[in-house]
Design a protein around this motif. Structure first.
Motif, PDB file in Angstrom:
ATOM      1  N   MET A   1      12.111   0.061   5.395  1.00  0.00           N
ATOM      2  CA  MET A   1      11.976   1.266   4.587  1.00  0.00           C
ATOM      3  C   MET A   1      12.049   2.557   5.414  1.00  0.00           C
ATOM      4  N   GLU A   2      11.214   2.636   6.439  1.00  0.00           N
ATOM      5  CA  GLU A   2      11.173   3.891   7.210  1.00  0.00           C
ATOM      6  C   GLU A   2      12.504   4.149   7.893  1.00  0.00           C
ATOM      7  N   LEU A   3      13.108   3.081   8.422  1.00  0.00           N
ATOM      8  CA  LEU A   3      14.415   3.226   9.073  1.00  0.00           C
ATOM      9  C   LEU A   3      15.439   3.772   8.079  1.00  0.00           C
ATOM     10  N   ALA A   4      15.440   3.219   6.879  1.00  0.00           N
ATOM     11  CA  ALA A   4      16.408   3.656   5.860  1.00  0.00           C
ATOM     12  C   ALA A   4      16.181   5.125   5.502  1.00  0.00           C
ATOM     13  N   VAL A   5      14.923   5.507   5.289  1.00  0.00           N
ATOM     14  CA  VAL A   5      14.637   6.890   4.877  1.00  0.00           C
ATOM     15  C   VAL A   5      15.064   7.858   5.986  1.00  0.00           C
ATOM     16  N   ARG A   6      14.750   7.522   7.229  1.00  0.00           N
ATOM     17  CA  ARG A   6      15.121   8.418   8.348  1.00  0.00           C
ATOM     18  C   ARG A   6      16.634   8.525   8.475  1.00  0.00           C
ATOM     19  N   ALA A   7      17.316   7.367   8.385  1.00  0.00           N
ATOM     20  CA  ALA A   7      18.774   7.381   8.551  1.00  0.00           C
ATOM     21  C   ALA A   7      19.436   8.192   7.440  1.00  0.00           C
ATOM     22  N   LEU A   8      18.959   8.043   6.223  1.00  0.00           N
ATOM     23  CA  LEU A   8      19.557   8.780   5.098  1.00  0.00           C
ATOM     24  C   LEU A   8      19.250  10.272   5.199  1.00  0.00           C
ATOM     25  N   HIS A   9      18.052  10.594   5.653  1.00  0.00           N
ATOM     26  CA  HIS A   9      17.675  12.000   5.815  1.00  0.00           C
ATOM     27  C   HIS A   9      18.637  12.677   6.776  1.00  0.00           C
ATOM     28  N   LYS A  10      18.983  11.949   7.812  1.00  0.00           N
ATOM     29  CA  LYS A  10      19.921  12.481   8.800  1.00  0.00           C
ATOM     30  C   LYS A  10      21.342  12.531   8.237  1.00  0.00           C
ATOM     31  N   ALA A  11      21.746  11.430   7.616  1.00  0.00           N
ATOM     32  CA  ALA A  11      23.132  11.338   7.124  1.00  0.00           C
ATOM     33  C   ALA A  11      23.446  12.439   6.119  1.00  0.00           C
TER      34      ALA A  11
END
Ligand code: ADP
Ligand code: ASP
Ligand code: MG
Length: 424
Positions: free
Chosen positions: A404-414
């Motif tokens: 979850m946290e990895l996905a949220v961080r990656a999407l926030h950046k993307a």
């Protein structure tokens, strides 16, 4: 003269010193000539403590009779808060009076632990305001038609405040909390999250319904229905900052779509760890099967969120859906007992360790390729998507909870959310 409603969350009411600070801030607004209603939550941790106590006494918590008592217990947290805040205001030299939900009264339906507000009587409160008193009203609670105390679901003080503001036709409802506004995502998960100066009502509604706990969804629904001007701001600024500066701080929920908003593709990312996934494999692919599966689930008052049915092979298909994690074992038991024998399923699989991550933005209406950017970002991180659901202004995916946290961080950046490409 303007009428202002302030709401203070648990952390903001978390200690005698913080309560005195709240009183000082409210007194500042009253001295500036505003009529004031204040809606506090229970002190932080108190509602959890009370509900934990109830669990220790009786682990079995599913009957309506028991849920009635849970509301009797949980509502006391807010009752203590209003009394404490009223005496803190009196210590500031203000006239203040506190009310529990039933005293106003805030009338709700009978759905214990998740009651809905139906009506708020404004007579008593108006009389106090006219007499120059600050009125302090409990968040989170109300009273059903038979006089039983009810509560509005976790986070429900937001809804109390907005409903009171709607009923009394307040000029603004200010939600004071432990962050200084609504962010592009939970700042506790992504340090680079950015505060939004404004967010459209529709986006806030999606963010709240998809898991952003900064506002309870029903409070946003109320604000939309009654057009209550709503702002989220910090209770941790010094209480004596300039009032006009304070009144402009935080995040305003807007009802007009301005041009800047149209430019933003994604405004925020929400996530929710409270769901569980259930799959029935190899069910008969014929009319009525979805109803055969979900009918008994609905009859048991269990809310279903994401639903997916696959293309069929040889007259058989797989059917998956998600429910709240608290309802997971009840749903599995019910399916085994009532549904499996009737739909010809070859297997029943359940996974309570999933989460839902969503991107939200009005701009998704007018931009193509947003969902595919989401999917490629998750794929670059090696995250498998288990389910997908979309609406006009959001795309949600169900993934393994551990990512979850990895996905949220990656999407926030993307989606460049920290770099100011969305409305400032
Ligand atoms: P209160 O007790 O004041 O009602 P809550 O804990 O209910 O406070 O809500 C505030 C919390 O919401 C913040 O501390 C933050 O961790 C969380 N939160 C989740 N998503 C967001 C978001 N998009 N913007 C700001 N806060 C968020
Ligand atoms: N005290 C309640 C809760 O903890 C209501 C609220 O804080 O909004 O959920
Ligand atoms: Mg809250």
């Amino acid at each position: 003269m303007t009428l202002i409603v302030h709401k203070y969350g648990g952390t903001s009411m978390g200690s005698p010193e913080r309560i005195r600070n709240v009183a000082k801030r409210v007194a500042k607004w009253a001295r500036a000539g505003h009529q004031m209603i204040v809606v506090p939550s229970a002190m932080s941790g108190e509602t959890n403590r009370l509900l934990e106590l109830a669990k220790l006494v009786s682990p079995e918590q599913s009957t309506p009779e028991l849920r009635r008592e849970l509301d009797v217990i949980a509502s006391t947290g807010e009752q203590v808060s209003v009394g404490l805040l009223a005496i803190a205001l009196q210590a500031e030299g203000m006239q203040a009076v506190s009310y529990a939900g039933w005293q106003v009264p805030i009338a709700t339906d009978v759905a214990y632990t998740k009651a809905r507000i139906e009506r708020i009587d404004d007579v008593r409160v108006k009389a106090d305001l006219a007499a120059g008193r600050i009125v302090v009203i409990t968040g989170f609670q109300g009273v059903d038609p038979d006089g039983n105390v009810t509560t509005l679901g976790r986070g429900g003080s937001d809804t109390s405040a907005v409903a009171v503001a709607a009923a009394l036709k307040a000029d603004e409802c200010l939600i004071y909390t432990d962050v200084d506004g609504v962010y592009t995502t939970d700042p506790r998960i992504v340090a680079e999250a950015r505060r939004l100066k404004s967010i459209s009502f529709e986006e806030m509604l999606e963010m709240a319904s998809l898991g952003s706990k900064v506002l309870q969804i029903r409070s946003v629904e109320f604000a939309g229905k009654y057009r209550v001007p709503l702002r989220v701001l910090s209770s941790f600024t010094p209480w004596d900052i300039d009032l006009d500066e304070e009144a402009r701080s935080g995040t305003l929920i807007t009802f007009e779509e301005d041009e800047k908003m149209e430019q933003a593709v994604v405004s925020g990312i929400a996530f929710n760890r409270d769901e569980a996934k259930i799959s029935l494999l190899g069910v008969n692919d014929k009319p009525g099967v979805a109803h055969l599966i979900l009918g008994p689930v609905a009859d048991a008052n269990i809310d279903v969120d994401v639903i997916i049915q696959n293309v069929s092979h040889d007259g058989r298909t797989d059917f998956s859906f998600t429910v709240h994690r608290n309802d997971y074992s009840r749903t599995m038991d019910l399916l085994k007992a009532q549904v499996l024998p009737r739909v010809g399923a070859s297997d029943l699989l359940g996974d309570p360790r999933i989460c839902k991550v969503s991107i939200v933005g009005i701009g998704m209406r007018s931009h193509v390729g947003v969902a595919s950017r989401m999917f490629s970002t998750l794929s670059d991180e090696g995250i498998n998507i288990q389910m997908i659901t979309t609406s006009e202004i959001k795309t949600s995916v169900v993934i393994d909870e551990k990512y979850m946290e990895l996905a949220v961080r990656a999407l926030h950046k993307a989606f460049d959310l920290e770099q100011g490409l969305t409305p400032p």
